[in-house]
Design a protein around this motif. Structure first.
Motif, mmCIF file in Angstrom:
data_model
loop_
_atom_site.group_PDB
_atom_site.id
_atom_site.type_symbol
_atom_site.label_atom_id
_atom_site.label_comp_id
_atom_site.label_asym_id
_atom_site.label_seq_id
_atom_site.Cartn_x
_atom_site.Cartn_y
_atom_site.Cartn_z
ATOM 1 N N GLU A 59 2.561 1.628 -3.288
ATOM 2 C CA GLU A 59 1.566 1.625 -4.370
ATOM 3 C C GLU A 59 1.954 0.684 -5.505
ATOM 4 O O GLU A 59 1.833 1.013 -6.693
ATOM 5 N N SER A 60 2.363 -0.507 -5.099
ATOM 6 C CA SER A 60 2.639 -1.561 -6.078
ATOM 7 C C SER A 60 2.841 -2.870 -5.339
ATOM 8 O O SER A 60 3.149 -2.888 -4.141
ATOM 9 N N ARG A 87 -1.933 -6.216 -7.266
ATOM 10 C CA ARG A 87 -2.639 -7.265 -7.988
ATOM 11 C C ARG A 87 -2.630 -8.567 -7.196
ATOM 12 O O ARG A 87 -1.705 -8.824 -6.421
ATOM 13 N N ARG A 111 0.837 -1.211 0.000
ATOM 14 C CA ARG A 111 0.000 0.000 0.000
ATOM 15 C C ARG A 111 0.868 1.257 0.000
ATOM 16 O O ARG A 111 0.611 2.201 -0.760
ATOM 17 N N THR A 158 -5.397 -9.119 -12.864
ATOM 18 C CA THR A 158 -5.687 -9.273 -11.446
ATOM 19 C C THR A 158 -7.026 -9.976 -11.270
ATOM 20 O O THR A 158 -7.866 -9.973 -12.169
ATOM 21 N N ASP A 216 -9.909 -4.830 -2.903
ATOM 22 C CA ASP A 216 -9.581 -3.849 -1.867
ATOM 23 C C ASP A 216 -8.310 -3.065 -2.186
ATOM 24 O O ASP A 216 -8.175 -1.903 -1.778
ATOM 25 N N MET A 217 -7.365 -3.683 -2.896
ATOM 26 C CA MET A 217 -6.061 -3.047 -3.067
ATOM 27 C C MET A 217 -5.792 -2.575 -4.489
ATOM 28 O O MET A 217 -4.692 -2.103 -4.786
ATOM 29 N N SER A 218 -6.806 -2.647 -5.356
ATOM 30 C CA SER A 218 -6.597 -2.200 -6.740
ATOM 31 C C SER A 218 -6.254 -0.717 -6.804
ATOM 32 O O SER A 218 -5.493 -0.277 -7.676
ATOM 33 N N ARG A 219 -6.781 0.072 -5.870
ATOM 34 C CA ARG A 219 -6.509 1.513 -5.867
ATOM 35 C C ARG A 219 -5.031 1.814 -5.605
ATOM 36 O O ARG A 219 -4.562 2.915 -5.873
ATOM 37 N N TYR A 220 -4.326 0.828 -5.061
ATOM 38 C CA TYR A 220 -2.894 0.989 -4.779
ATOM 39 C C TYR A 220 -2.020 0.243 -5.808
ATOM 40 O O TYR A 220 -0.833 0.021 -5.560
ATOM 41 N N ASN A 221 -2.623 -0.122 -6.928
ATOM 42 C CA ASN A 221 -1.907 -0.838 -8.000
ATOM 43 C C ASN A 221 -1.356 -2.186 -7.523
ATOM 44 O O ASN A 221 -0.311 -2.644 -8.003
#
Length: 304
Positions: free
Chosen positions: A143-144, A189, A140, A243, A182-187
């Protein structure tokens, strides 16, 4: 080292042998710095040894790569945190998590003990959660990140004598989807692989009847190293658009699995009663019922 994973740091759990070993070696060959995690226990959990993890590390270093061993268990939050911290402390970050650690405690359902249930759930499902959760904050913040989880057709389709394993493996598929959402917004996968491979774990499959022996003979033809290319791809930037998918790898064959969606609905304007469901609803849906099948019934063709 150059390659698709150059500059990345990977944790591969259960990588002292079998599928995990192949993935760890392939990750290193693709340029990643690798934490080789394995508790070094027997298939039934007896004995702990640093040997298997260290042997894979030695192979990677001999080939010119970078790796460190880790013998912490995935089955508790504290030890799972240690696995991820090993990567951060030695290599400065974490980019890739491959949740591969596993065990088997096969038993027909009506004879399964609570201990056999818990031991498998703790390693497969809880272990996948604990290790993923430990990496999630790092992913997070930067961001990857890429998660690759091992599921199984025992959960996706079904199998005999594996209620614990099947429940855990289907749970992992759902967990992967939730992580992806949940974590797609933080790039970040999250994907699954259902591997078909002969390994120490699958070697415990019974082979007493002619049918069981024939099944094992087919499995023995499936090289555990064949799973690694898909794991490397899913961990690389080349798969930045991939993803929430479930792939199968079987010898030289790659599959993508369907995911549950409605296939038919029936409507009753005045509402349903148990009697009207029996008379109208269930018969209308019956043509879409799934038969009682196991993995080998659905994927019954020989590997190529």
């Amino acid at each position: 080292m150059s390659g698709m994973l150059a500059g990345k740091v990977a944790v591969v759990t259960g990588s002292g042998g079998g599928v995990g070993r192949g993935i760890a070696l392939a990750m290193a060959a693709a340029g990643a710095k690798v934490v080789v995690n394995d508790i070094g226990a027997s298939l039934h959990g007896e004995g702990l040894s640093a040997g298997p993890a260290q042997q894979v590390v030695d192979e990677i270093i001999k080939a010119g790569g970078q790796a460190v061993p880790c013998t912490d268990s995935v089955a508790t939050r504290a030890s799972a945190n240690n696995i991820i911290e090993t990567a951060v402390q030695h290599f400065g970050k974490i980019d890739i998590v491959v949740n591969n650690a596993g065990n088997l405690r096969d038993r027909v359902f009506h004879k399964m003990s609570d201990e056999e249930w818990s031991q498998v759930i703790d390693v497969h499902l809880n272990g996948t959660y604990y290790v993923s959760r430990a990496a999630a904050n790092y992913f997070r913040e930067q961001e990857s990140g890429s998660f690759v989880h091992m599921t199984s057709t025992s959960g996706l389709i079904g199998n005999f004598g594996q209620a614990n394993y099947s429940a855990a493996k289907l749970g992992i598929a759902a967990l992967s989807k939730s992580i992806a959402l949940d974590m797609s917004r933080y790039n970040v996968r999250s994907n699954c692989i259902a591997p078909f491979a002969w390994s120490r774990m699958t070697s415990s499959i019974p082979a007493n009847t002619p049918e069981e022996k024939a099944r094992v003979e087919k499995l023995q033809k499936m090289d555990a190293g064949k799973i690694a290319p898909m794991a490397v791809y899913l961990s690389s930037d080349a798969a930045s658009h991939v993803t929430a998918q479930i792939f199968g790898v079987r010898a030289n064959e790659i599959m993508i699995f369907s995911q549950p969606r409605p296939v038919r609905s029936v409507h009753m304007s005045e509402g349903w009663t148990p009697e009207s469901i029996a008379a109208v609803g269930a018969p209308a849906l019956k043509s879409h019922f799934y038969p009682l099948e196991r993995s080998g019934d659905v994927i019954g063709w020989d590997p190529i």
